[in-house]
Design a protein around this motif. Structure first.
Motif, PDB file in Angstrom:
ATOM      1  N   ARG A   1      18.910-111.352 -19.215  1.00  0.00           N
ATOM      2  CA  ARG A   1      19.000-112.542 -18.384  1.00  0.00           C
ATOM      3  C   ARG A   1      17.788-113.438 -18.653  1.00  0.00           C
TER       4      ARG A   1
ATOM      5  N   GLU B   1      22.157-111.497 -12.294  1.00  0.00           N
ATOM      6  CA  GLU B   1      21.952-112.932 -12.080  1.00  0.00           C
ATOM      7  C   GLU B   1      20.540-113.198 -11.600  1.00  0.00           C
TER       8      GLU B   1
ATOM      9  N   ALA C   1      27.833-114.116  -8.370  1.00  0.00           N
ATOM     10  CA  ALA C   1      27.518-115.506  -8.724  1.00  0.00           C
ATOM     11  C   ALA C   1      27.011-116.227  -7.486  1.00  0.00           C
ATOM     12  N   HIS C   2      26.102-117.179  -7.694  1.00  0.00           N
ATOM     13  CA  HIS C   2      25.552-117.961  -6.595  1.00  0.00           C
ATOM     14  C   HIS C   2      26.505-119.091  -6.213  1.00  0.00           C
TER      15      HIS C   2
END
Length: 424
Positions: free
Chosen positions: A163, A216, A267-268
């Protein structure tokens, strides 16, 4: 610390559902990439691509993709019409229509567990071979060539996910406890774009927790990273807010027993919301306040990807009735199916890859429990001339069903060997 255990809402239903699997695994979309209005999904049965909201999804069968392993959807990125897929034997490049596949020379015969698009437009990948020096690899020409970045990763770190946020890079995986055969979660962090690395610790894993994946980074805050630790029948979501110095458990979800690369989605959203879920417990949201609210307990979530004020979601095409869906982030939750299996476009028999995939069309339809009355190209027909369809080249040994089925079995065996090697 916020923690709770959530029971699987659809476990019995999912385990009861069964169908023939000529491809070697359950039909499932596991990654979705949205770019300039075009949608590309990496699935356990190949690639799906749509060029406009009112266009159909075109299918590229997994059998036409080099080194693709039956029933597994590897991470990938899309740059224009180019697709880059991580793989057991290096990165492979192709087109969204499934054409012109080639291997990357710099990663050839290396295990590449992840490939991502950096915020500056570069493409980063990571190698994860046991007993070898591993690196983060970088491409500044749209994935056409890769070169190692800076220093090698800490010795013994078996990377699984990569990431990136600016000059901050995280590589998450596992390593061995000193003087022991026990595995522990591990993370390497670079604050200078890979020039140097610092190894951190995710803490000891439970006996059955053998997979650790970075999911993430918090937008705008590279110190915040979500990681999932996977056991035989559970997924444990943890978070760091200080760059990996300390970790707190957010939630433990019951998970359906699954094959290698069991999906977990995160996911944001808007206003600090973080959506997450797996194929056993459905979709939930972590609020900025720390509260966890169920959103859709009846859906088998395999991926999430934000697209402005909406969220894309991968579902189980058999149990959920959709392979891809969307829901608005600025309105009450209501999922809108964007792709069902019976909406996938059959490839016309105009090139070697087209005919290769057409030969698997009936199997695909049977696996999806659809009755379309589909017939394939003439088994004895000569390959079409070059230049038709997407004008791809497929080796003669790859034509027909039994060589592909055998190839799938060999790939699975090679994957098992590669994974076993990483654990040594």
């Amino acid at each position: 610390m916020i923690a709770r255990h959530v029971a699987p809402a659809v476990a019995l239903c999912a385990l009861a559902a069964s169908s023939a699997h000529a491809h070697g695994g359950r039909l499932q979309t596991q990654h979705v990439i949205v770019e300039d209005g075009r949608v590309t999904s990496i699935a356990t049965f190949g690639l799906l691509a749509r060029d406009a909201p009112d266009a159909p999804f075109r299918w590229t069968c997994q059998e036409s993709i080099p080194d693709a392993v039956a029933g597994i959807a590897t991470p990938g990125v899309v740059i224009g019409e180019r697709v880059l897929l991580a793989g057991n034997f290096g990165i492979v490049r192709g087109e969204r229509r499934g054409c012109a596949w080639s291997r990357d020379d710099a990663t050839r015969d290396r295990f590449v567990p992840d490939v991502v698009r950096a915020p500056d437009g570069a493409v980063l990948a990571v190698t994860g071979d046991g007993g070898r020096e591993n690196h983060v690899m970088r491409s500044d020409d749209g994935g056409l060539s890769f070169a190692p970045v800076g220093a090698p990763l800490p010795e013994g770190l078996l990377a699984d996910r990569l990431r990136v946020a600016g000059s901050r890079i995280y590589v998450v995986g596992t390593t061995r406890e000193a003087g022991s055969i026990a595995l522990r979660g591990a993370i390497a962090r670079s604050d200078d774009a890979g020039a140097t690395w610092r190894e951190l610790d995710l803490g000891a894993l439970e006996d059955d927790e053998r997979v650790v994946r970075g999911l993430e980074i918090e937008p705008g805050d590279p110190d915040v990273l979500f990681v999932v630790v996977q056991g035989a029948e559970h997924d444990r979501l943890v978070r760091t807010t200080d760059g990996g110095e300390t970790w707190a458990e957010i939630v433990t979800l019951a998970a359906l027993p699954g094959p290698i690369e069991r999906p977990f989605a995160l996911a944001h959203g808007l206003g600090g919301d973080v959506f997450f879920g797996n194929t056993g417990t459905g979709l939930s949201v972590l609020r900025a306040s720390g509260a966890i609210d169920p959103v859709d307990e009846g859906v088998s979530v395999a991926c999430l990807a934000r697209d402005g004020a909406s969220m894309w979601m991968c579902g189980d095409g058999l149990l959920d009735g959709f392979a891809l869906a969307r829901f608005a982030l600025d309105a009450p939750y209501a999922r809108e199916p964007a792709l069902r299996f019976d909406e996938i476009e059959r490839r016309a028999c105009e090139s070697e890859v087209d005919c290769l995939c057409d030969a698997w069309w009936s199997d695909f339809r049977i696996e999806a429990e659809l009755d379309g009355g589909i017939t394939s190209c003439d088994a004895g027909a000569a390959p079409p001339p070059r230049g038709g369809g997407c004008a791809c080249s497929v080796p003669a040994s790859a034509r027909g069903s039994w060589p592909l089925a055998l190839g799938g079995m060999v790939n699975i065996a090679l994957l098992a060997l590669r994974r076993a090697k990483r654990a040594c």
